[in-house]
Enzyme design. Structure first.
Site, short mmCIF file in Angstrom:
data_model
loop_
_atom_site.label_atom_id
_atom_site.label_comp_id
_atom_site.label_asym_id
_atom_site.label_seq_id
_atom_site.Cartn_x
_atom_site.Cartn_y
_atom_site.Cartn_z
N HIS A 220 -43.61 -76.18 6.56
CA HIS A 220 -45.02 -76.62 6.15
C HIS A 220 -45.64 -76.87 7.32
CE1 HIS A 220 -44.04 -76.55 1.93
NE2 HIS A 220 -43.09 -77.56 2.03
N CYS A 263 -48.23 -73.29 7.34
CA CYS A 263 -49.85 -73.23 6.88
C CYS A 263 -50.41 -73.81 8.17
CB CYS A 263 -49.96 -74.47 5.86
SG CYS A 263 -49.40 -73.49 4.09
#
Length: 374
Positions: A220, A263
């Site tokens: 992430h 991300c």
């Protein structure tokens, strides 16, 4: 352009003529070998001859024989076909192609079936007849990757469905590109920093043997950071800095490639409608100086501030597209061209997130000074 020798029946070294079936088989093998050699660049042919002398296969190929009989492509093909015993020539070719490396040509020789041999004309797609490497004029235009290729592969699997598939795909891709790699899964911040430091220090210890470094980070993330175990943030800039020319002298003038699957923010690009037909989806001193950051190539799966895409079953969009493009086209492109092709596939594929259409585009940053061919 190298000339071609006229056709004719092959002869044995004692002057006797082999049986017709053997002759036809040798001629067929010679044609297959020549078709493969025709796909190599002049520089690759030079490397091919050098590797051929070192292949661990009896009888050993001598420098004199290569000079006398293998000076051009037809002669080299005929030499390979007649010099080695039946079944040995394909093994020799596979070993040499792996060293060049031209792994995109290996499927032509990894099957022992006669049918595969007869289908060689259709097995070589036109798209690989010319490689972007063909326009490289000299050794100075591309990095020398003949040394060891080292990779660091990190993946946060927790709460990232599909991450296991990403690891499998990346391990396969690294193997095809002949990388040795260190795997790190679900680390906390200190563990990741320690392992990256150990990996970097290991490169510095064997700096004369290293030709390339590749770091893959799958986690992430948000703008400028990746998130590891415990939701701790790790600065991407700090990671990049670990491998710069000051901290990693082993990689001076050598490619440092970073693949970041994370991300970069929360924004979502729903795309815009077009008139196109929709695609099917599912100051110079005597010693010389270098900039602190040079020879980097960094690829991100999305634009700054935007989310990246990952399927819970098939894995990340970028990693999947990378493996698909490599499977179809092999290693015939410079890495920037390779990721341009990957981006083309990603950009022209339709995705949905929570029933909403969403689009992504890869972003690359480069300070490379030469071409990179795996």
């Amino acid at each position: 352009m190298e000339g071609s020798l006229g056709g004719g029946l092959l002869s044995r070294s004692d002057g006797s003529r082999p049986p017709l079936e053997t002759t036809l088989a040798m001629e067929e093998l010679r044609e297959r070998v020549q078709k493969t050699l025709d796909l190599l660049t002049p520089l690759e042919l030079k490397s091919f001859r050098a590797c051929l002398k070192k292949v661990d296969e009896e009888p050993r190929m001598s420098q004199l024989r290569l000079e006398l009989e293998g000076r051009n492509i037809p002669g080299l093909a005929q030499l390979l076909a007649k010099y080695y015993p039946p079944g040995a020539a394909p093994r020799v070719l596979i070993k040499v192609l792996q060293q060049l490396p031209r792994t995109d040509l290996l499927p032509l020789w990894q099957s022992d079936s006669a049918a595969a041999a007869r289908l060689v004309h259709s097995a070589i797609p036109k798209k690989i007849l010319k490689r972007s490497y063909d326009c490289v004029d000299s050794d100075l235009d591309h990095y020398d990757l003949s040394g060891r290729r080292q990779a660091f592969l990190m993946c946060v699997k927790k709460n990232r469905p599909g991450a296991d598939q990403d690891v499998l795909l990346m391990e396969h891709w690294l193997g095809q590109c002949q990388f040795e790699y260190m795997l790190c899964t679900d680390p906390d911040k200190k563990e990741l920093q320690d392992k990256l430091t150990s990996f970097r220090d290991g490169l510095n210890e064997i700096k004369d043997q290293i030709s390339c470094c590749l770091v893959t980070l799958m986690a992430h993330g948000e703008k400028g950071f990746i998130k590891v175990k415990g939701d701790d943030r790790v600065s991407l800039e700090d990671i990049f800095e670990m491998f710069n020319n000051k901290n990693c002298p082993a990689l001076h003038k050598k490619p440092k490639i970073f693949i970041v699957q994370a991300c970069r923010g929360e924004k979502r690009d729903n795309g815009v409608e077009t008139d196109d037909e929709p695609m099917d989806s599912d100051d110079i001193s005597e010693k010389g100086r270098l900039p602190t950051f040079s020879d980097y190539f960094i690829v991100y799966p999305t634009q700054p501030d935007h989310v990246a895409l990952r399927h819970p079953r098939t894995g990340s969009v970028m990693i999947g597209a990378m493996t698909e493009v490599f499977r179809e086209h092999g290693n015939k492109w410079h890495i920037a061209d390779f990721f341009t092709k990957v981006n083309n596939r990603v950009v022209h594929t339709d995705y949905r997130l929570h029933e909403e259409p969403i689009k992504v585009s890869l972003v690359t940053e480069s300070t490379l000074t030469r071409f990179v061919y795996f």
